[in-house]
Scaffold this motif. Structure first.
Motif, PDB file in Angstrom:
ATOM      1  N   ARG A  99       0.828  -1.223   0.000  1.00 44.93           N
ATOM      2  CA  ARG A  99       0.000   0.000   0.000  1.00 44.93           C
ATOM      3  C   ARG A  99       0.853   1.259   0.000  1.00 44.93           C
ATOM      4  NH1 ARG A  99      -2.999  -3.427   3.596  1.00 44.93           N
ATOM      5  NH2 ARG A  99      -1.869  -2.570   5.381  1.00 44.93           N
ATOM      6  N   GLN A 100       2.097   1.130   0.419  1.00 49.83           N
ATOM      7  CA  GLN A 100       2.959   2.303   0.492  1.00 49.83           C
ATOM      8  C   GLN A 100       3.903   2.416  -0.691  1.00 49.83           C
ATOM      9  OE1 GLN A 100       4.984   1.782   4.227  1.00 49.83           O
ATOM     10  NE2 GLN A 100       3.154   2.201   5.478  1.00 49.83           N
ATOM     11  N   GLY A 101       4.151   1.336  -1.396  1.00 46.70           N
ATOM     12  CA  GLY A 101       5.133   1.342  -2.473  1.00 46.70           C
ATOM     13  C   GLY A 101       4.585   1.890  -3.772  1.00 46.70           C
ATOM     14  N   PRO A 102       5.427   1.950  -4.804  1.00 41.02           N
ATOM     15  CA  PRO A 102       4.995   2.431  -6.126  1.00 41.02           C
ATOM     16  C   PRO A 102       3.990   1.488  -6.756  1.00 41.02           C
ATOM     17  CG  PRO A 102       7.235   1.559  -6.217  1.00 41.02           C
ATOM     18  CD  PRO A 102       6.859   1.587  -4.776  1.00 41.02           C
ATOM     19  N   ALA A 103       3.250   1.990  -7.710  1.00 33.38           N
ATOM     20  CA  ALA A 103       2.167   1.207  -8.320  1.00 33.38           C
ATOM     21  C   ALA A 103       2.685  -0.042  -9.017  1.00 33.38           C
ATOM     22  CB  ALA A 103       1.388   2.081  -9.292  1.00 33.38           C
ATOM     23  N   TRP A 104       3.844   0.039  -9.656  1.00 36.33           N
ATOM     24  CA  TRP A 104       4.353  -1.100 -10.421  1.00 36.33           C
ATOM     25  C   TRP A 104       4.773  -2.276  -9.522  1.00 36.33           C
ATOM     26  CZ3 TRP A 104       9.249  -2.343  -9.021  1.00 36.33           C
ATOM     27  CH2 TRP A 104      10.048  -1.341  -8.435  1.00 36.33           C
TER      28      TRP A 104
END
Length: 225
Positions: A117-122
């Motif tokens: 939930r905190q990381g980049p979309a990819w």
């Protein structure tokens, strides 16, 4: 009058012909003109002899083979032991290790979900897949716990601690957690005499190493050094 009487030769010939035509009838008719059945020659009756008594034989009980569709109980099989050969007393010595692995896998699962939930979309889909794999490891270990004890293990629910240091630092932390878990699974596989449990630990060790490789690949894409 003498010509009307058949000669002995004629009687013999007639008897021979009659035996070929009707062997069951008398060749010469009775006084009233009807044929009568031929009488079988009588033989002297042989005196009946009592059968000699047979010697008495001792009967010894023999083992009966199991009927079709029935099988002997496992405890009656050759070499059978009451303690199960898999997930028995040898595996019971590792219950503390198993529950520790369950808690560790569930902790990894929650932290990876939080990281997704905190990381980049990819990276989110890959992290969710990795979290699901950790949850599957925990469920499999809880099934093993039930096989050994016949009771369910209820792990304590704990919330993951907030991570500091950013995205790359979080990936680094998860990598070391997965690599250490893989190493501990391998050590546990060598430390148990239960064949089934050792095989399971070895399999989970390989899967944790694959998780560590996945996290390394995410870190490679994220670093901007």
């Amino acid at each position: 009058m003498e010509q009307d009487r058949p000669s002995v030769l004629d009687l013999r010939r007639s008897a021979q012909v009659w035996q070929r035509v009707a062997p069951g009838m008398e060749p010469f008719p009775a006084a009233d003109g009807t044929a009568v059945p031929a009488m079988a020659p009588q033989t002297a009756a042989e005196p009946a002899t009592a059968a000699a008594p047979t010697p008495r034989q001792e009967c010894t009980p023999t083992a009966q083979a199991p009927s079709a569709g029935t099988y002997p109980a496992p405890a009656n099989l050759p070499g059978a032991v009451m303690d199960p050969c898999c997930m028995g007393s040898a595996a019971a010595d590792m219950l503390g290790v198993i529950t520790g692995f369950v808690d560790e896998c569930l902790t990894q699962c929650r932290q990876l979900h939080q990281l997704s939930r905190q990381g980049p979309a990819w990276a989110r889909q890959k992290l969710r897949q990795t979290a699901a794999e950790e949850e599957a490891h925990a469920k499999r270990l809880m099934a093993v716990y039930y096989l050994i004890t016949g009771t369910c293990y209820h792990p304590a629910i704990c919330q993951p601690c907030p991570r500091q240091g950013g995205w790359c630092a979080a990936l680094r932390e998860q990598y070391h957690l997965a690599a250490c878990t893989a190493f501990n699974f391998a050590r546990a596989a060598d430390g148990t005499s239960d064949a089934c449990l050792s095989r399971l630990f070895s399999e989970l060790s390989q899967r944790e190493y694959q998780t560590a490789e996945t996290l390394t690949a995410l870190l490679e894409r994220s670093l901007q050094c």
